[in-house]
Design an enzyme around this catalytic site. Structure first.
Site, mmCIF file in Angstrom:
data_model
loop_
_atom_site.group_PDB
_atom_site.id
_atom_site.type_symbol
_atom_site.label_atom_id
_atom_site.label_comp_id
_atom_site.label_asym_id
_atom_site.label_seq_id
_atom_site.Cartn_x
_atom_site.Cartn_y
_atom_site.Cartn_z
ATOM 1 N N HIS A 183 -4.566 -2.054 -6.347
ATOM 2 C CA HIS A 183 -3.901 -0.780 -6.563
ATOM 3 C C HIS A 183 -4.853 0.172 -7.274
ATOM 4 O O HIS A 183 -5.626 -0.226 -8.138
ATOM 5 C CB HIS A 183 -2.572 -0.921 -7.317
ATOM 6 C CG HIS A 183 -2.607 -1.821 -8.508
ATOM 7 N ND1 HIS A 183 -2.476 -3.187 -8.407
ATOM 8 C CD2 HIS A 183 -2.744 -1.552 -9.827
ATOM 9 C CE1 HIS A 183 -2.530 -3.719 -9.617
ATOM 10 N NE2 HIS A 183 -2.703 -2.755 -10.489
ATOM 11 N N ASP A 226 0.818 -1.225 0.000
ATOM 12 C CA ASP A 226 0.000 0.000 0.000
ATOM 13 C C ASP A 226 0.848 1.270 0.000
ATOM 14 O O ASP A 226 0.423 2.301 0.510
ATOM 15 C CB ASP A 226 -0.958 0.024 1.206
ATOM 16 C CG ASP A 226 -1.776 -1.243 1.325
ATOM 17 O OD1 ASP A 226 -2.402 -1.618 0.324
ATOM 18 O OD2 ASP A 226 -1.785 -1.861 2.407
#
Length: 429
Positions: free
Chosen positions: A41, A13
């Site tokens: 993503h 992340d």
């Protein structure tokens, strides 16, 4: 020949998708080398926000080849859903290539993942329950079904029958639950394979041909170094190798053909799931970072744990991945915090530790040794060069680079593409 690997330096992340998308503009080929649809993503392209889980970020450039390498485990149903998601938004996927050696996630992997996680009680590892781990288990046990098998009706049925005989015993004897019949899976998943067949090929040939013809190739990692099955906080890790070394086995491209490795990190730290997290914040500052940074999982929606920047972790990532360049993201999220902290070492039982301990009991006892820096209040979201940053923000960025020992090549001050700034061109460095 120029090839660049994008690696997450923390627990995932870090904003790799955005950086990969940004670097994709100057690459002819974009390839993923590990993981599956457990990694989400978010990409903003043409002013539209897209959420991808399996398909490489370069898919939005129709002239660029996008590769799902042999190191991934692919859920055919999830792949088709993602293809439809893109088609419905007018995005062509004619440029996608899927390795015929990639392993396939099947319904029994999803069920096994869920049952195993539930059976661990308080010792759960925080799996996304996408079947990733069980699929990699089958791969290591040499009973996995690969894309090439899925496209061969006879081979697929034979392997499926063999696997279900074994999996059903596991479900019935260990978990006291029903298994699957061959008919439940075979026709549905064989049809999925036929729909995917147009994309399937030997992607090692595609990638090596591109490199041999001096094309720029970008390798896109998922998760992060601290989730690597060998070099992460085991067992609170994924089932593959996100480190740069994963490129070689996950794509069939030799290590000598990798020229640069970009480590992506946030100006603070975050992670989803369980496991030690030395710099974790449980106070109002932690809440502020989570809300301003929108720290919620792309795949799960779970709130991420957040903490101060940990240079011990990123130095570890530099060492095991051979990082040559640093991309520092989300600097803007720290705006307005009066005093910022960077972890420079750990302390455990009175001893200073400069590396990440392999023993998680020791890591859990580690207390961060902090260096404090003054914050800034100016809005930096419009900054387009290092020189434009307020003095305190610039000093923070420079100190991160110094403490990690990685040369800064990119930094970002917001989620949009135009908020990513180049310090030096990684393709020409």
């Amino acid at each position: 020949m120029s090839s660049v690997v994008v690696v997450g330096t923390q627990w995932g992340d870090e904003g790799k998708g955005k950086i990969t998308d940004f670097l994709s503009e100057h690459a002819e080929v974009v390839a993923r080398y590990q993981g599956g649809n457990n990694a989400g993503h978010t990409i903003v392209f043409g002013g539209v926000k897209y959420k991808l889980h399996l398909i490489p970020s370069g898919i939005f450039y129709k002239e660029k080849i996008c590769v799902i390498g042999n190191g991934l485990v692919v859920d055919p149903k999830a792949l088709l859903e993602e293809l439809k998601y893109l088609h419905d938004r007018g995005v062509s996927t004619d440029n996608l290539r899927v390795s015929n050696r990639a392993h396939v996630i099947l319904p029994y992997h999803l069920k096994q993942d869920e049952l195993e996680e539930a059976s661990k009680g308080d010792n759960k590892i925080g799996t996304t329950k996408k079947g990733i781990g069980p699929a990699y288990m089958d791969k290591a046990a040499r009973i996995g079904i690969r894309m090439a098998d899925l496209l061969d009706r006879e081979a697929f049925k034979e392997k499926l029958e063999q696997n279900l005989a074994q999996k059903n015993r596991l479900f019935e004897k260990m978990y006291d639950t029903e298994g699957f019949s061959v008919d439940e899976i075979f026709e549905e998943y064989f049809e999925y394979g036929q729909q995917i067949a147009q994309y399937v090929c030997d992607t090692s040939v595609v990638l090596n041909d591109a490199l041999d013809n001096n094309h720029r190739v970008l390798f896109e990692g998922a998760q992060g170094v601290m989730l690597d099955i060998d070099h992460g906080t085991y067992p609170f890790v994924t089932s593959s190798n996100p480190i740069a070394g994963g490129v070689t086995v996950g794509t069939g491209v030799g290590p000598a053909k990798v020229t640069r490795v970009v480590g992506v990190c946030k100006a603070y730290t975050s992670r989803v799931g369980d496991g030690p997290f030395p710099t974790e914040l449980h106070d109002e500052i932690g809440h502020q970072i989570r809300e301003v940074g929108r720290e919620y999982g792309t795949t799960t929606g779970r709130p991420r744990r957040v903490g101060w920047f940990d240079s011990v972790v990123v130095r570890h990532a530099r060492r095991v991945s051979g990082l040559t360049d640093l991309s520092l993201n989300s600097i803007d999220v720290l705006t307005g915090i009066p005093t910022l902290k960077i972890c420079v070492a750990y302390k455990c039982d009175g001893k200073v530790i400069d590396e990440v301990p392999a023993n998680l009991n020791i890591l859990a006892k580690c207390e961060p040794v902090y260096e404090e820096l003054p914050g800034w209040t100016e809005d930096i979201t419009g900054v387009r060069s290092l020189d434009e940053l307020p003095e305190n923000a610039r000093k923070y960025v420079e100190r991160v680079s110094e403490l990690t020992g990685i040369q800064l090549s990119m930094f970002s001050v917001g989620p949009d593409r135009n908020q990513t700034n180049i310090v030096r061109n990684v393709y020409e460095a």
